[in-house]
Motif scaffolding. Structure first.
Motif, PDB file in Angstrom:
ATOM      1  N   ARG A  80       0.845  -1.213   0.000  1.00 18.04           N
ATOM      2  CA  ARG A  80       0.000   0.000   0.000  1.00 18.04           C
ATOM      3  C   ARG A  80       0.876   1.259   0.000  1.00 18.04           C
ATOM      4  NH1 ARG A  80      -4.013  -2.638   4.015  1.00 18.04           N
ATOM      5  NH2 ARG A  80      -5.432  -3.663   2.546  1.00 18.04           N
ATOM      6  N   THR A  81       1.945   1.222   0.774  1.00 15.31           N
ATOM      7  CA  THR A  81       2.849   2.378   0.827  1.00 15.31           C
ATOM      8  C   THR A  81       3.437   2.642  -0.564  1.00 15.31           C
ATOM      9  OG1 THR A  81       3.444   1.647   3.035  1.00 15.31           O
ATOM     10  CG2 THR A  81       4.882   3.297   2.024  1.00 15.31           C
ATOM     11  N   LEU A  82       3.874   1.572  -1.195  1.00 19.49           N
ATOM     12  CA  LEU A  82       4.459   1.724  -2.530  1.00 19.49           C
ATOM     13  C   LEU A  82       3.428   2.237  -3.531  1.00 19.49           C
ATOM     14  CD1 LEU A  82       6.585  -1.545  -2.762  1.00 19.49           C
ATOM     15  CD2 LEU A  82       7.456   0.782  -2.764  1.00 19.49           C
ATOM     16  N   ARG A  83       2.201   1.729  -3.397  1.00 13.21           N
ATOM     17  CA  ARG A  83       1.141   2.119  -4.330  1.00 13.21           C
ATOM     18  C   ARG A  83       0.858   3.623  -4.221  1.00 13.21           C
ATOM     19  NH1 ARG A  83      -4.397  -0.688  -3.286  1.00 13.21           N
ATOM     20  NH2 ARG A  83      -4.742   1.191  -2.068  1.00 13.21           N
ATOM     21  N   GLU A  84       0.888   4.100  -2.967  1.00 15.56           N
ATOM     22  CA  GLU A  84       0.630   5.538  -2.770  1.00 15.56           C
ATOM     23  C   GLU A  84       1.788   6.373  -3.312  1.00 15.56           C
ATOM     24  OE1 GLU A  84      -0.177   5.925   1.397  1.00 15.56           O
ATOM     25  OE2 GLU A  84      -1.961   4.660   1.212  1.00 15.56           O
ATOM     26  N   ARG A  85       3.004   5.873  -3.093  1.00 12.21           N
ATOM     27  CA  ARG A  85       4.170   6.655  -3.490  1.00 12.21           C
ATOM     28  C   ARG A  85       4.366   6.626  -5.013  1.00 12.21           C
ATOM     29  NH1 ARG A  85      10.162   6.087  -0.984  1.00 12.21           N
ATOM     30  NH2 ARG A  85      11.119   7.630  -2.354  1.00 12.21           N
ATOM     31  N   PHE A  86       4.031   5.503  -5.600  1.00  9.90           N
ATOM     32  CA  PHE A  86       4.206   5.378  -7.064  1.00  9.90           C
ATOM     33  C   PHE A  86       2.840   5.178  -7.716  1.00  9.90           C
ATOM     34  CE2 PHE A  86       8.222   4.153  -5.217  1.00  9.90           C
ATOM     35  CZ  PHE A  86       9.163   4.820  -6.008  1.00  9.90           C
ATOM     36  N   ALA A  87       1.986   6.183  -7.531  1.00  4.69           N
ATOM     37  CA  ALA A  87       0.589   6.061  -7.962  1.00  4.69           C
ATOM     38  C   ALA A  87       0.480   5.875  -9.478  1.00  4.69           C
ATOM     39  CB  ALA A  87      -0.200   7.281  -7.520  1.00  4.69           C
ATOM     40  N   ASP A  88       1.452   6.416 -10.224  1.00  2.00           N
ATOM     41  CA  ASP A  88       1.341   6.313 -11.681  1.00  2.00           C
ATOM     42  C   ASP A  88       1.916   4.995 -12.232  1.00  2.00           C
ATOM     43  OD1 ASP A  88       3.781   7.105 -10.768  1.00  2.00           O
ATOM     44  OD2 ASP A  88       4.325   8.173 -12.620  1.00  2.00           O
ATOM     45  N   PRO A  93      -0.417  -6.700  -6.751  1.00  2.00           N
ATOM     46  CA  PRO A  93       0.027  -7.601  -5.694  1.00  2.00           C
ATOM     47  C   PRO A  93      -0.403  -9.044  -5.997  1.00  2.00           C
ATOM     48  CG  PRO A  93      -1.922  -6.433  -4.996  1.00  2.00           C
ATOM     49  CD  PRO A  93      -1.588  -5.908  -6.352  1.00  2.00           C
ATOM     50  N   VAL A  94       0.451  -9.978  -5.678  1.00  3.93           N
ATOM     51  CA  VAL A  94       0.146 -11.399  -5.930  1.00  3.93           C
ATOM     52  C   VAL A  94       0.536 -12.221  -4.717  1.00  3.93           C
ATOM     53  CG1 VAL A  94       0.738 -13.413  -7.340  1.00  3.93           C
ATOM     54  CG2 VAL A  94       0.553 -11.175  -8.429  1.00  3.93           C
ATOM     55  N   ARG A  95      -0.343 -13.141  -4.353  1.00  2.00           N
ATOM     56  CA  ARG A  95       0.018 -14.108  -3.309  1.00  2.00           C
ATOM     57  C   ARG A  95      -0.261 -15.491  -3.901  1.00  2.00           C
ATOM     58  NH1 ARG A  95       2.070 -15.410   2.047  1.00  2.00           N
ATOM     59  NH2 ARG A  95       1.787 -17.660   1.855  1.00  2.00           N
ATOM     60  N   THR A  96       0.724 -16.343  -3.939  1.00  2.00           N
ATOM     61  CA  THR A  96       0.455 -17.711  -4.398  1.00  2.00           C
ATOM     62  C   THR A  96       0.350 -18.601  -3.168  1.00  2.00           C
ATOM     63  OG1 THR A  96       2.819 -18.129  -4.587  1.00  2.00           O
ATOM     64  CG2 THR A  96       1.707 -17.436  -6.584  1.00  2.00           C
ATOM     65  N   LEU A  97      -0.559 -19.553  -3.226  1.00  2.00           N
ATOM     66  CA  LEU A  97      -0.709 -20.459  -2.081  1.00  2.00           C
ATOM     67  C   LEU A  97      -1.263 -21.804  -2.551  1.00  2.00           C
ATOM     68  CD1 LEU A  97      -3.836 -19.411  -0.023  1.00  2.00           C
ATOM     69  CD2 LEU A  97      -3.133 -18.129  -1.998  1.00  2.00           C
ATOM     70  N   GLY A 199      -2.214 -11.743   9.050  1.00  2.00           N
ATOM     71  CA  GLY A 199      -0.790 -11.456   8.870  1.00  2.00           C
ATOM     72  C   GLY A 199      -0.181 -12.073   7.637  1.00  2.00           C
ATOM     73  N   ALA A 200      -1.019 -12.659   6.770  1.00  2.00           N
ATOM     74  CA  ALA A 200      -0.475 -13.277   5.563  1.00  2.00           C
ATOM     75  C   ALA A 200       0.071 -12.200   4.642  1.00  2.00           C
ATOM     76  CB  ALA A 200      -1.569 -14.058   4.858  1.00  2.00           C
ATOM     77  N   GLY A 201       1.262 -12.424   4.127  1.00  2.00           N
ATOM     78  CA  GLY A 201       1.881 -11.421   3.270  1.00  2.00           C
ATOM     79  C   GLY A 201       1.693 -11.726   1.805  1.00  2.00           C
ATOM     80  N   LEU A 202       2.465 -11.017   0.953  1.00  2.00           N
ATOM     81  CA  LEU A 202       2.395 -11.203  -0.490  1.00  2.00           C
ATOM     82  C   LEU A 202       3.599 -12.012  -0.959  1.00  2.00           C
ATOM     83  CD1 LEU A 202       1.493  -7.531  -1.526  1.00  2.00           C
ATOM     84  CD2 LEU A 202      -0.072  -9.472  -1.327  1.00  2.00           C
ATOM     85  N   THR A 203       3.410 -12.697  -2.064  1.00  2.00           N
ATOM     86  CA  THR A 203       4.537 -13.425  -2.664  1.00  2.00           C
ATOM     87  C   THR A 203       5.396 -12.477  -3.481  1.00  2.00           C
ATOM     88  OG1 THR A 203       3.058 -15.307  -2.855  1.00  2.00           O
ATOM     89  CG2 THR A 203       5.132 -15.451  -4.066  1.00  2.00           C
TER      90      THR A 203
END
Lengths: 817, 234
Positions: A80-88, A93-97, A199-203
């Motif tokens: 989310r932080t990255l998305r806000e900072r690099f909005a353009d 995001p991807v999570r494989t399971l 608490g599950a993160g992203l891959t």
């Protein structure tokens, strides 16, 4: 040529074909088999390429880069932080399971944000704007999934170890559009988090960025995250090498098919010498006669190509299934469907089929054009006055072998394949004059055995008259010997490596999440377990270093490594204490590494610099590997997790494996226990499947070569009708004539077999040590097998003997002098 | 390329001082002179090996002389390319051999159409018409292998004449036939050649057949002896 003339020529040729159904069938079948091989392999390659494009698009979509955690976890908050900072910047995001169904079925799940997917991946993003898709519910975390099942299907799913959850299929994935759809589920990240627990993160985060944007993004990433370029070229290159092998074999089958057309046309031309001579007398020019024969070749080519295309369509599904299965197991998932042969494949096969037939006709056509009308008066039909081979063969053969040796030194796959082709060509050009010279020197005299002695006296002439078929037979025998050695050497290398490298008695692992320390304790404490070794494997898909393994190094593990570089006596001691790494041969080739070089790898804050101390054999298909000691990894990456275990059992406790398996039964984590024997068996099964088609095509080439010899022997005996009459007049019985044919043909087979063996050995070496090394980056050792050489020689003699049977029997039945 | 002696006063074929040898031995033909007039039927006789077939081959352009000159219908085969010699044969010559040499995979009618097609002449029912004229129409659609020897040779005669050649060369055309068939074939060959206005040069050992010709030439020791054409050397 005028239409009336062409019409009469075509009519005469077709009637003649109809009068010789045996020869016609041989020619058409030979060509058809070659064309069918080209079509079926071409169709399968097209499907595999298409699957690769889909696989690539599905895996990465429009992504040029991906952000992964090199240490710790990539969290949703960081995304989310990255998305806000690099909005353009398009970030997805991807999570494989791994998910398990209530009925025990396993699923690969891809958790995504459909809102972000629409700019990244067509196959998932398309649902963002689909009219009948419940987008709001899906994005809201409702228990909805995309699966290859009818809309409304209810599924009970769990992350192993977590509670089951009921979900409903909201949209059906098309198995022909989505690679591996039958075991794929797509769900929202929120639902994935719910299934995984909090608490599950992203891959990873997929990113579409140009170089400048990527540089800016990389600068902004926290230390434990890394931006890397998406690269699937290695996977494709590996698969292409495998496909190239099959294409080469299919072209070989076609080449031998063209030989058969050549022999058939030669037979047809010889049998009609009187017709050609009289046509010349009537005013048919040499050029017109040449074009007539070429026209016949085109007719044969049309028949053979049409039959081959049809057969190719029938075989395409079979070949595709075999190739797709292999590629799926080794490289990436290939979705097969009913064979769809691209226009390009049709065109290539047609051009090769017709072109092969026309090229095959050139020599017989020239021979026909040389027939003088005066032959009508001399009565010597079908007799060749002289024996001989073109003088250019020897220097051309030497030149081809020299060029092959020069090409073999270059480090490219294509040059290696070209070298193999030139070796084969060069040797054949040298072997034919050798057969010619040896033929007349076989130690059999007329006095010892009149028939065998006479057969020996005719051998040089026979060699020169059957040289194309002899070349085809030698090539086929050499291919059988070379490919058999290559496969067996490959198999032995892999089996030996499996035997040595899998030092433990069983392994626990296979999932992409770490092992629970409690589970590790449970294994260690199981009755009969004498020791365990912890492995930590980190995957960096698409990178040159695709996997890093950190391991403990007790004696059995140390013994499991085969080094390709000098390994000092204290090598393992410094490996455990210094920042040292072992690299796989594939990686060493890719990055040009050798012992003493430095390797830079991503870690938490700064790159880790390791000294390469050893290069080891590794026959895994998943790219380059780095191995470090577990202590080194813990120190530099600050990570103490374990992803798999090697388990050693007490030899005195034969029930140790069963005890452990029972003890682990019913647990909820996704890791699997597998015995080393089973692991080896499964690995070799994949190997055998990989080469099943290669073996099949090898035999196809051998069969087609046999048909070529048969056709050449038939043509030869036809040429010798007047000689046969003279021999009968001298007192030879029909049975003697049959014996003569068999003796001569068997001697021809013996010569072909013996002369093919050096080429077989050269092909075995070239395929094993040069081509496979370039294709896979692995050093393989040729396992020379005397039995295979004996089999090759026997095959040549048997093929020549069997090919001579029909004319021999025909002589034997003929009672008229 | 092809001359037209008709009405030009030129002979159909003329050979002057022709020498031909195959090896270093004595020549087969030694200074042979011969003139054939248009529409003339000539028998050529002589012992085996006397050079009769060589003479036919020279006229057909299949071999070239070592010395001397050969002109057939205004064409000089010795100075022409292989291709032009083939064109000359297809336009000007008809040939009949002892072996019938019909093309075995073409029907009788198609065997007749083949020289027409080679010469670029329209078939247009000519083959069937000629077969009917010669009384062979019932064989038109049969393959040569289904015919008797006499029938095959009659078809071969028809094929030699279908494209209206200027000269028919026949090399012992009755050698493989019984007496009755031989008689029929010679009748056909002589009559059809005459009515087509074609010259005929026929090799034979039969005095009965040579008696049916306008004149008979005997080849001895590589030169011709016998009846000269009116006002011309042999």
């Amino acid at each position: 040529m005028k239409l009336a003339k062409v019409r009469l020529m075509v009519r005469a040729s077709l009637r003649y074909f109809a009068e010789h159904p045996g020869q016609l069938t041989l020619a058409v079948a030979g060509l058809a088999l070659g064309v069918a091989a080209v079509v079926s392999v071409g169709a399968a390659r097209a499907t595999i390429s298409e699957s690769f494009a889909r696989f690539s698009a599905q895996m990465s979509g429009r992504a040029s880069h991906e952000i992964v955690a090199v240490q710790g976890e990539l969290t949703v908050a960081e995304y989310r932080t990255l998305r806000e900072r690099f909005a353009d910047l398009p970030l997805a995001p991807v999570r494989t399971l791994k998910l398990r169904g209530a009925e025990g079925r396993s699923w690969d799940a891809l958790a995504v944000d459909l809102l972000r997917e629409r700019r990244m991946r067509a196959f998932t993003g398309g649902y963002f704007s689909a009219d009948d898709f419940p987008l709001a519910d899906f994005l809201g975390g409702a228990p909805l999934v995309l699966a290859a099942a009818p809309v409304g299907t209810r599924l009970r799913l769990q992350v192993p170890g977590m509670p089951f959850r009921d979900v409903t299929v909201a949209a059906q994935l098309d198995p022909f559009e989505v690679t591996g759809a039958d075991r794929l589920l797509v769900l929202d990240l929120a639902l994935a988090a719910e299934l995984l627990g909090s608490g599950a993160g992203l891959t990873r985060i997929d990113v579409e960025a140009d170089t400048a944007q990527a540089a800016a993004l990389a600068q902004a990433l926290p230390a434990h995250l890394e931006l890397s370029a998406v690269d699937t070229a290695d996977t494709r290159a590996m698969s292409q090498a495998f496909e190239l092998n099959l294409t080469a074999l299919s072209l070989l089958a076609l080449l031998v098919g063209a030989f058969i057309v050549f022999n058939t046309l030669k037979f047809f031309v010889l049998q009609r010498e009187r017709t050609w001579a009289f046509s010349r007398m009537l005013g048919l020019s040499a050029g017109e006669l040449t074009r007539w024969i070429v026209l016949e070749a085109l007719l044969l080519g049309l028949l053979g190509t049409a039959a081959g295309l049809l057969l190719g369509v029938l075989l395409a599904d079979l070949v595709m299934g075999q190739m797709a299965g292999t590629v799926s197991q080794l490289y990436y998932e290939v979705v097969t469907r009913e064979a769809q042969i691209e226009p390009r494949v049709w065109l290539t096969a047609t051009v090769l089929g017709l072109g092969g037939a026309v090229v095959a006709a050139l020599q017989p056509a020239r021979a026909a054009a040389r027939i003088s009308p005066l032959r009508l008066q001399d009565g010597r039909w079908g007799e060749e006055d002289h024996a001989g081979l073109p003088r250019w063969m020897l220097p051309a053969g030497l030149l081809a072998v020299a060029a092959a040796l020069a090409l073999a030194r270059l480090e490219y796959l294509m040059t290696a394949l070209a070298a193999v082709f030139l070796v084969a060509l060069g040797w054949i050009l040298l072997a034919l004059p050798a057969a010619f010279a040896l033929g007349g020197r076989l130690p059999v005299s007329l006095r010892q055995h009149p028939l065998a002695g006479y057969a020996r006296s005719r051998l040089p002439l026979t060699v020169s008259r059957t040289s194309p078929a002899l070349a085809a037979l030698m090539l086929a025998v050499a291919t059988v010997v070379g490919v058999d050695h290559m496969i067996q050497s490959f198999r032995d290398s892999v089996a030996g490596w499996l035997e040595a490298s899998l030092s433990a008695d069983a392994y626990l692992g296979g999932a992409d999440q770490p092992l629970d320390p409690a589970l590790i304790d449970q294994v260690a404490e199981s009755a009969g377990v004498s020791d365990i070794v912890r492995f930590r494997t980190v995957a960096w898909p698409g990178q040159p270093v695709s996997k890093l393994t950190a391991l403990e190094t007790p004696a059995p593990v140390r013994d499991s490594y085969r080094f390709l570089s000098p390994w000092p006596a204290d090598g393992w001691d410094t490996f455990a204490t210094q920042s040292e790494a072992l690299v796989s041969e594939t990686l060493a080739r890719t990055l040009g590494l050798s012992a003493g070089d430095v390797l830079r790898l991503p870690s938490g804050r700064d790159d880790v610099i390791l000294k390469v101390t050893g290069l080891f054999s590794d026959y895994r298909a998943d790219g380059g590997r780095v191995v470090v000691h577990r202590d080194t990894y813990r120190r530099l990456w600050r990570d103490d997790q374990t992803t798999s275990l090697g388990v050693y059992f007490d030899p005195a406790n034969p029930a140790a494996y069963t005890t452990l398996a029972d003890r682990l039964e019913g647990r909820t984590d996704p890791h699997q226990l597998i015995s080393t024997g089973e692991l080896r068996r499964q690995s070799l099964e994949v190997f055998d499947r990989t080469f099943a088609l290669t073996r099949g095509l090898k035999w196809l080439a051998a069969i087609v070569a046999f048909v070529g010899v048969l056709s050449a022997i038939l043509a030869l005996q036809l040429e010798r009708r007047s000689e046969a009459r003279r021999l009968r007049a001298l007192g030879l019985s029909p049975r003697d004539l049959g014996t003569l044919v068999l003796l001569e043909s068997s001697a021809l087979g013996l010569l072909a077999g013996l002369l093919a063996l050096p080429l077989g050995a050269a092909l075995a070496y070239a395929l094993t040590r040069v081509v496979n090394e370039r294709a896979f980056g692995w050093t393989l050792y040729v396992d020379w097998q005397p039995g295979t050489f004996a089999f090759g020689a026997g095959l040549a003699i048997a093929a020549a003997f069997l090919a001579a049977l029909p004319p021999a029997l025909s002589f034997g039945r003929d009672s008229s002098p | 390329m092809t001359g037209d002696p008709a009405g030009s006063g030129q002979p159909l074929a003329s050979l002057a001082g022709v020498v031909k040898r195959y090896t270093d031995d004595a020549p087969v033909l030694r200074g042979l002179d011969l003139t054939l007039e248009a529409s003339e039927a000539v028998a050529l006789v002589g012992r085996s090996g006397s050079g009769k077939t060589t003479l036919l081959n020279l006229i057909a352009g299949l071999v070239t002389p070592d010395a001397g000159e050969v002109r057939v219908a205004g064409f000089d085969p010795a100075r022409a390319s292989e291709r032009d010699r083939a064109r000359f044969r297809r336009g000007n010559l008809g040939v009949v051999f002892q072996a019938f040499n019909l093309l075995p995979t073409l029907t009788v009618a198609e065997n007749l159409e083949f020289p027409l097609a080679l010469a670029g002449l329209p078939a247009g029912g000519r083959a069937r018409k000629l077969l009917a004229t010669l009384g062979l129409e019932s064989m038109a659609d049969r393959l040569p292998t289904t015919l008797s020897g006499g029938e095959q040779q009659r078809v071969a005669v028809a094929r030699a004449l279908i494209h209206q050649p200027k000269l028919v060369l026949a090399d012992e055309p009755t050698g493989n036939l019984d007496l009755s068939s031989a008689h029929q074939v010679i009748e056909l060959l002589v009559d059809a050649s005459r009515s087509a206005g074609a010259g005929l040069l026929l090799i034979t050992h039969s005095s009965e057949i040579s008696a049916r010709m306008d004149r008979t030439l005997t080849l001895e020791d590589g030169v011709l002896v016998g009846q000269p054409a009116e006002g011309r050397p042999a």
